[in-house]
Design a protein around this motif. Structure first.
Motif, PDB file in Angstrom:
ATOM      1  N   ALA A  38      -5.720 -19.269  -4.865  1.00 51.22           N
ATOM      2  CA  ALA A  38      -5.238 -19.956  -3.659  1.00 51.22           C
ATOM      3  C   ALA A  38      -6.049 -19.531  -2.435  1.00 51.22           C
ATOM      4  CB  ALA A  38      -3.747 -19.681  -3.445  1.00 51.22           C
ATOM      5  N   LEU A  39      -6.410 -18.243  -2.355  1.00 48.93           N
ATOM      6  CA  LEU A  39      -7.260 -17.778  -1.260  1.00 48.93           C
ATOM      7  C   LEU A  39      -8.639 -18.425  -1.327  1.00 48.93           C
ATOM      8  CD1 LEU A  39      -6.374 -13.995  -1.003  1.00 48.93           C
ATOM      9  CD2 LEU A  39      -6.348 -15.635   0.884  1.00 48.93           C
ATOM     10  N   ALA A  40      -9.202 -18.507  -2.519  1.00 55.67           N
ATOM     11  CA  ALA A  40     -10.515 -19.151  -2.680  1.00 55.67           C
ATOM     12  C   ALA A  40     -10.460 -20.600  -2.207  1.00 55.67           C
ATOM     13  CB  ALA A  40     -10.971 -19.073  -4.133  1.00 55.67           C
ATOM     14  N   GLN A  41      -9.404 -21.308  -2.563  1.00 51.96           N
ATOM     15  CA  GLN A  41      -9.237 -22.700  -2.145  1.00 51.96           C
ATOM     16  C   GLN A  41      -9.058 -22.804  -0.636  1.00 51.96           C
ATOM     17  OE1 GLN A  41      -9.642 -25.477  -3.876  1.00 51.96           O
ATOM     18  NE2 GLN A  41      -9.192 -26.744  -2.109  1.00 51.96           N
ATOM     19  N   ALA A  42      -8.234 -21.931  -0.063  1.00 55.78           N
ATOM     20  CA  ALA A  42      -8.004 -21.960   1.385  1.00 55.78           C
ATOM     21  C   ALA A  42      -9.289 -21.670   2.147  1.00 55.78           C
ATOM     22  CB  ALA A  42      -6.915 -20.957   1.763  1.00 55.78           C
ATOM     23  N   LEU A  43     -10.090 -20.745   1.648  1.00 55.72           N
ATOM     24  CA  LEU A  43     -11.374 -20.449   2.294  1.00 55.72           C
ATOM     25  C   LEU A  43     -12.335 -21.619   2.171  1.00 55.72           C
ATOM     26  CD1 LEU A  43     -11.917 -16.735   1.289  1.00 55.72           C
ATOM     27  CD2 LEU A  43     -11.813 -17.627   3.622  1.00 55.72           C
ATOM     28  N   ALA A  44     -12.328 -22.280   1.020  1.00 55.77           N
ATOM     29  CA  ALA A  44     -13.248 -23.405   0.791  1.00 55.77           C
ATOM     30  C   ALA A  44     -12.933 -24.587   1.690  1.00 55.77           C
ATOM     31  CB  ALA A  44     -13.187 -23.833  -0.674  1.00 55.77           C
TER      32      ALA A  44
END
Length: 89
Positions: A38-44
Protein backbone atom coordinates in the motif's frame (compact mmCIF):
# COMPACT_ATOMS: atom_id res chain seq x y z
CA UNK A 1 9.13 9.61 -28.76
CA UNK A 2 9.29 7.92 -25.38
CA UNK A 3 8.90 9.72 -22.13
CA UNK A 4 11.18 7.37 -20.18
CA UNK A 5 10.48 5.64 -16.91
CA UNK A 6 8.26 7.23 -14.33
CA UNK A 7 10.13 9.00 -11.54
CA UNK A 8 10.72 6.80 -8.52
CA UNK A 9 9.99 8.05 -5.04
CA UNK A 10 11.25 6.44 -1.92
CA UNK A 11 10.56 6.78 1.75
CA UNK A 12 12.95 5.41 4.36
CA UNK A 13 11.13 4.41 7.52
CA UNK A 14 13.42 3.49 10.39
CA UNK A 15 10.61 2.96 12.87
CA UNK A 16 6.86 2.79 12.52
CA UNK A 17 4.59 2.73 15.55
CA UNK A 18 1.01 1.73 14.88
CA UNK A 19 -1.65 1.64 17.55
CA UNK A 20 -4.37 -0.61 16.22
CA UNK A 21 -6.33 -0.92 19.45
CA UNK A 22 -9.94 -1.86 18.99
CA UNK A 23 -9.36 -3.90 15.85
CA UNK A 24 -9.64 -7.68 15.83
CA UNK A 25 -6.10 -9.13 15.93
CA UNK A 26 -6.47 -10.88 12.56
CA UNK A 27 -7.59 -7.62 10.91
CA UNK A 28 -4.69 -5.68 12.42
CA UNK A 29 -2.17 -8.34 11.34
CA UNK A 30 -3.55 -8.48 7.79
CA UNK A 31 -3.48 -4.66 7.53
CA UNK A 32 0.15 -4.55 8.67
CA UNK A 33 1.08 -7.23 6.10
CA UNK A 34 -0.63 -5.20 3.38
CA UNK A 35 1.04 -1.93 4.41
CA UNK A 36 4.24 -2.35 2.37
CA UNK A 37 2.46 -2.75 -0.98
CA UNK A 38 0.00 0.00 0.00
CA UNK A 39 2.91 2.36 0.73
CA UNK A 40 4.49 1.52 -2.63
CA UNK A 41 1.19 2.30 -4.37
CA UNK A 42 0.69 5.54 -2.43
CA UNK A 43 4.20 6.68 -3.32
CA UNK A 44 3.71 5.77 -6.99
CA UNK A 45 0.55 7.87 -7.26
CA UNK A 46 1.81 10.85 -5.21
CA UNK A 47 2.84 13.90 -7.21
CA UNK A 48 5.00 15.56 -4.55
CA UNK A 49 8.30 14.21 -3.31
CA UNK A 50 8.47 13.19 0.34
CA UNK A 51 10.58 15.63 2.35
CA UNK A 52 13.42 14.62 4.62
CA UNK A 53 12.22 14.48 8.20
CA UNK A 54 13.37 12.84 11.38
CA UNK A 55 9.89 12.39 12.84
CA UNK A 56 6.44 12.49 11.31
CA UNK A 57 3.26 12.13 13.31
CA UNK A 58 0.59 10.92 10.93
CA UNK A 59 -2.11 11.49 13.52
CA UNK A 60 -5.20 9.40 14.08
CA UNK A 61 -7.26 7.61 11.49
CA UNK A 62 -10.79 6.54 12.10
CA UNK A 63 -11.87 3.66 9.92
CA UNK A 64 -15.55 3.04 9.36
CA UNK A 65 -17.03 -0.27 10.44
CA UNK A 66 -16.54 -2.91 7.79
CA UNK A 67 -13.21 -1.53 6.56
CA UNK A 68 -11.16 -4.39 5.13
CA UNK A 69 -7.51 -4.87 6.11
CA UNK A 70 -6.47 -3.79 2.60
CA UNK A 71 -8.56 -0.63 2.82
CA UNK A 72 -7.11 0.12 6.24
CA UNK A 73 -3.56 -0.40 4.94
CA UNK A 74 -4.32 1.95 2.03
CA UNK A 75 -5.67 4.63 4.39
CA UNK A 76 -2.60 4.35 6.64
CA UNK A 77 -0.22 4.44 3.66
CA UNK A 78 -1.91 7.46 2.11
CA UNK A 79 -1.73 9.32 5.42
CA UNK A 80 1.97 8.50 5.91
CA UNK A 81 2.89 9.60 2.39
CA UNK A 82 0.77 12.74 2.61
CA UNK A 83 2.33 13.79 5.90
CA UNK A 84 5.83 12.95 4.63
CA UNK A 85 5.10 15.20 1.64
CA UNK A 86 4.13 18.07 3.92
CA UNK A 87 0.35 17.78 3.61
CA UNK A 88 -1.19 18.39 7.03
CA UNK A 89 -4.83 17.80 6.09
Amino acid sequence: MTSGPAPRHSLHIAQLDLDLRGLPPATAQAAVRALGPALAQALATRRGTPAAATHIDAGQLHSPAGTTPQQLATLIAQRIVARASGDRS
